[in-house]
Design a protein around this motif. Sequence first.
Motif, PDB file in Angstrom:
ATOM      1  N   TYR A   1     157.908  33.933  62.733  1.00  0.00           N
ATOM      2  CA  TYR A   1     156.826  34.906  62.653  1.00  0.00           C
ATOM      3  C   TYR A   1     155.935  34.812  63.894  1.00  0.00           C
ATOM      4  O   TYR A   1     155.598  35.823  64.507  1.00  0.00           O
ATOM      5  CB  TYR A   1     155.989  34.692  61.396  1.00  0.00           C
ATOM      6  CG  TYR A   1     154.849  35.674  61.314  1.00  0.00           C
ATOM      7  CD1 TYR A   1     155.050  36.952  60.826  1.00  0.00           C
ATOM      8  CD2 TYR A   1     153.582  35.335  61.789  1.00  0.00           C
ATOM      9  CE1 TYR A   1     154.025  37.869  60.801  1.00  0.00           C
ATOM     10  CE2 TYR A   1     152.548  36.245  61.776  1.00  0.00           C
ATOM     11  CZ  TYR A   1     152.775  37.509  61.277  1.00  0.00           C
ATOM     12  OH  TYR A   1     151.755  38.419  61.276  1.00  0.00           O
TER      13      TYR A   1
ATOM     14  N   THR B   1     146.827  35.397  60.828  1.00  0.00           N
ATOM     15  CA  THR B   1     146.436  34.796  59.551  1.00  0.00           C
ATOM     16  C   THR B   1     147.618  34.461  58.636  1.00  0.00           C
ATOM     17  O   THR B   1     147.539  33.483  57.898  1.00  0.00           O
ATOM     18  CB  THR B   1     145.428  35.689  58.800  1.00  0.00           C
ATOM     19  OG1 THR B   1     145.873  37.030  58.901  1.00  0.00           O
ATOM     20  CG2 THR B   1     144.042  35.588  59.406  1.00  0.00           C
ATOM     21  N   PRO B   2     148.716  35.234  58.660  1.00  0.00           N
ATOM     22  CA  PRO B   2     149.843  34.829  57.793  1.00  0.00           C
ATOM     23  C   PRO B   2     150.352  33.421  58.088  1.00  0.00           C
ATOM     24  O   PRO B   2     150.979  32.800  57.226  1.00  0.00           O
ATOM     25  CB  PRO B   2     150.929  35.869  58.110  1.00  0.00           C
ATOM     26  CG  PRO B   2     150.195  37.049  58.595  1.00  0.00           C
ATOM     27  CD  PRO B   2     148.996  36.518  59.319  1.00  0.00           C
TER      28      PRO B   2
ATOM     29  N   GLU C   1     157.156  32.948  54.978  1.00  0.00           N
ATOM     30  CA  GLU C   1     158.394  32.229  55.253  1.00  0.00           C
ATOM     31  C   GLU C   1     158.627  32.165  56.757  1.00  0.00           C
ATOM     32  O   GLU C   1     158.207  33.046  57.490  1.00  0.00           O
ATOM     33  CB  GLU C   1     159.573  32.953  54.604  1.00  0.00           C
ATOM     34  CG  GLU C   1     159.540  32.895  53.100  1.00  0.00           C
ATOM     35  CD  GLU C   1     160.533  33.871  52.479  1.00  0.00           C
ATOM     36  OE1 GLU C   1     160.978  34.782  53.193  1.00  0.00           O
ATOM     37  OE2 GLU C   1     160.849  33.704  51.302  1.00  0.00           O
TER      38      GLU C   1
ATOM     39  N   GLY D   1     157.563  29.794  62.170  1.00  0.00           N
ATOM     40  CA  GLY D   1     157.893  29.716  63.591  1.00  0.00           C
ATOM     41  C   GLY D   1     158.376  31.062  64.102  1.00  0.00           C
ATOM     42  O   GLY D   1     157.879  31.583  65.107  1.00  0.00           O
TER      43      GLY D   1
ATOM     44  N   ALA E   1     155.388  37.852  66.439  1.00  0.00           N
ATOM     45  CA  ALA E   1     154.052  38.438  66.535  1.00  0.00           C
ATOM     46  C   ALA E   1     153.518  38.324  67.957  1.00  0.00           C
ATOM     47  O   ALA E   1     153.037  39.318  68.526  1.00  0.00           O
ATOM     48  CB  ALA E   1     153.105  37.767  65.543  1.00  0.00           C
TER      49      ALA E   1
ATOM     50  N   THR F   1     143.864  39.712  63.254  1.00  0.00           N
ATOM     51  CA  THR F   1     144.736  40.774  62.758  1.00  0.00           C
ATOM     52  C   THR F   1     146.166  40.302  62.533  1.00  0.00           C
ATOM     53  O   THR F   1     146.838  40.775  61.627  1.00  0.00           O
ATOM     54  CB  THR F   1     144.775  41.963  63.741  1.00  0.00           C
ATOM     55  OG1 THR F   1     145.032  41.443  65.042  1.00  0.00           O
ATOM     56  CG2 THR F   1     143.481  42.721  63.746  1.00  0.00           C
ATOM     57  N   LEU F   2     146.626  39.352  63.350  1.00  0.00           N
ATOM     58  CA  LEU F   2     148.065  39.062  63.303  1.00  0.00           C
ATOM     59  C   LEU F   2     148.431  37.652  62.872  1.00  0.00           C
ATOM     60  O   LEU F   2     149.511  37.425  62.335  1.00  0.00           O
ATOM     61  CB  LEU F   2     148.676  39.313  64.689  1.00  0.00           C
ATOM     62  CG  LEU F   2     148.942  40.765  64.995  1.00  0.00           C
ATOM     63  CD1 LEU F   2     149.245  40.947  66.466  1.00  0.00           C
ATOM     64  CD2 LEU F   2     150.110  41.262  64.155  1.00  0.00           C
TER      65      LEU F   2
END
Lengths: 300, 320, 238
Positions: free
Chosen positions: A99, A86-87, A94, A97, A103, A83-84
């Motif tokens: 992100y 994969t980006p 962008e 790190g 998350a 859910t979290l």
Amino acid sequence: MLDYLLSQLLNGLVIGVIYAVIAAGLTIIFSILKIVNFAHGEVFMAGGYFSYFAIALLGLPALMGIPAAMLLCFLMSLLIERTLLTPLYSPKTERKGDYGVLATFGVSILLRNLALLVFGSYPLRPPSFWSGSLIVGAIYLTWDRVFAAGFGVLLLALLVWFMYRTPWGEALNAVGQSRESASIVGIDSTRFYRLAFGLGGALAGAAGALVGPIYSLSPSMGLAPDTQAFAIVILGGMGSVPGAIIAGLLIGLCENMFVAFFPDPSRALTYAQAFSLVVLMIVLLVRPTGFFGRRHMAME
Amino acid sequence: MTRSLAGQAALIALAAVVAVIFPHLVNNYWLSVGITALFYAIVAASWALLVGYAGQFSFGQMAFVSMGAYTSGMLAKYYDVPIPLGIATGVVLCAITGCVIGYVCLRMRGPYLALFTVAFSEVLRIILVSEAEVTGGNGGLQIPSLFRGRSDLPYYYLGLVLLGGSLALMGWLVRSRWGLFFRAIRENEEAAAAAGVKVVRFRLLAFAIAAMFAGLAGGFFGHYVGILTPDIGSVDQMGLVVAMAVIGGPESLIAASIGAILVEFLLEALRAYEQWRLVLFALVLLLTVRFARNGLLALGADSVMRVFRRRDAATPARTA
Amino acid sequence: MQPLIEARGLCKRFGGILAVDHLALSVQQGELVGLIGPNGSGKTTTINMLTGHLSPSAGEILLRGERSEGAAPSSFAARRVGRTFQITQLFSRMTVLENMLVPGLARPHSHRAEATRQARAHLEFLGLAKLEGLQAKNLSGGQQKLLELGRALMLDPEILFLDEPFAGVNPFLRDEIIGLIQKLHAEGRTFVIVDHDIEAIQRLVKRLVVMARGAKIADGAVEDVSHDPEVLRAYAGV
Ligand SMILES: Nc1ncnc2c1ncn2[C@@H]1O[C@H](COP(=O)(O)OP(=O)(O)OP(=O)(O)O)[C@@H](O)[C@H]1O
Ligand SMILES: [Mg+2]
């Protein structure tokens, strides 16, 4: 005095093994996904509760709590990853790190509050794996601790075997070394991200199940091991499993020795929590690449 | 361009009016919620300055709040230092500590910096818990209040002035060349250095300035609450501020502080749901991080703008 | 005449390998120098040291006669040393104009209006004027290269180090960049250009410096150097 020191030493080793298990999970996640997982301590906490409820609700024998916790933590980690995270694999994202930090930090807050909600704030104590104590002369160690250490060592041995002796482990290592080259030789790396995150979570879960009978369970129990695990991971050289094991034992030992030698016993326990934090800060300052590890790895 | 500027001015004026008459519309309970919201708004904006603009991913902002509060509180309690002077001392101490943290973290980036600042905050908290003879430990430290009298009104207006002043100062800063350098460092330190930006100096400045505002907020809030506990500097409190700023929009001072005010009011409005609220906000935080990284307010503003633009496009007479 | 910039016995060691090995290099005001060599021969590392991005393990750097090794990049920039990077480094989420203003305002005694005017003039020169409000990340690869060059120009540099300005650039843009460099050179700016595009380099420069395995193996007029047997061996043999 000597006996006291010796039991502190043994306790330190036990706790060191647990730390090593937690940190090994964290380091696998770090080396493969290149994120610092702030939610690792909460997965550890969840592992403790999963084991407790598997035993209490399903009536499983105490020992079965451990695999139950590992399985559930594995699945929970997969859910988090799907859910979290994969980006992180998409080139369009962008500042990966940042992100990852946000998350996983968000997940840690979520899990902690969810635990508070579901399990309540009063501490729970799962049944012993093995009641009674080992008493040799004046040295005294509960069998639960002995068991936790033994099981932890077994897990670590299995892990090292897996990472260095099986094709899956080797592929995992390859992805950890370099995403691009791994994908060139035909390794589908997203599968390994999932595997790594799940495996890391399962290890944390096992550690949570193991400490349940030693300490009690509480929703905030993940906070301290989390920073300890970070200290260990960095000390052990980011991404190195054997490094994490050595550093875990070392930190466990030093922490207990710190408590034993702290001049003011009333403060010793609170300051013991600060011990690994200070170690973490010093390690970050002096040697951001760790002492046993490979070259520094960028997060992006 | 001028229209959006006029719109902005109107919005700010409206917000100011609402803020000024707010205490006369609500009871004491909501007034105290308002004061707390103002406090969080300053902290969230300072975090946005450090993280959103300067790109220094720190989780240490609540530690500076705690440092500002305890410094001023202990000076006032033990040495009878006038409270404004105590708060100023706290702010200076935060600036110095911010500089030191900034300096020792020069080699760290992103997640490492986040880790280091978490560790720093926790160590500070543990010291405050352990040295209970001076700090009161977990039992809390009673400190003198800033204003005499039982009314919260003066605190509210002081908080409003502090928030307005902080936002104005920070806003001016980010529009100045320093703000440009902060963003350049956030985007690419190597390139900023090659462009002649004194990276070390501006990284330290970013830490010091953000810490000062946090310390100021802490001093103010501490003397309002009247009792300090080490928990203000906890990771959970930091998590709350992060949630506020991120939900609002971490790359805008205003958005971050609006986020703080909204979240604080919602937290209180949902008090009946107890623990559920925090779970809910953690979920909202995650959704925001996952799907609207520039914050919900920015997302909202964007969609509003898009509607306007579509309307403009539909009336060619005006564009011609 | 005193060289504009000079390196003496310059070394850089990364762990076990000596990336730059006792390099001596001196560049006079107004020169246009090509710096070539096989992959990994230490060209980028040399530029990094000459612009303050790396401190040398040994050796001296003299900028207008002043010892400068290990000084911060910003100090080199303030003394009118500009550079571009092998992999274009922009402030991605800032506009084209803002990218230009960062160096413009980082200079001491600069004013926003004056810096903006200069930035617009440079953008005009580079053909980016229409894009000034665009975020840098939305530019095409070639436009990004131009913007990076423009950002370096905002330092009003006396000397410019360009690391692979022609990599990933189509032949038309390549000719355009060559033209731009020639114009800037005619204004009196000094250039050190690293690239693997020997043809482009040969069109631009009179002097070639060749590196191999961290050391300088040739330095002189293009005709002499390109027939140097050692150079041919270095290119063929690695
Ligand atoms: N930061 C670093 N850490 C370790 N080794 C490095 C580092 N930077 C460069 N090197 C090594 O130094 C040597 C020279 O690298 P450099 O980038 O200067 O080569 P180059 O001539 O620019 O090559 P290319 O034409 O491929 O860009 C290489 O072997 C490289 O692996
Ligand atoms: Mg190179």
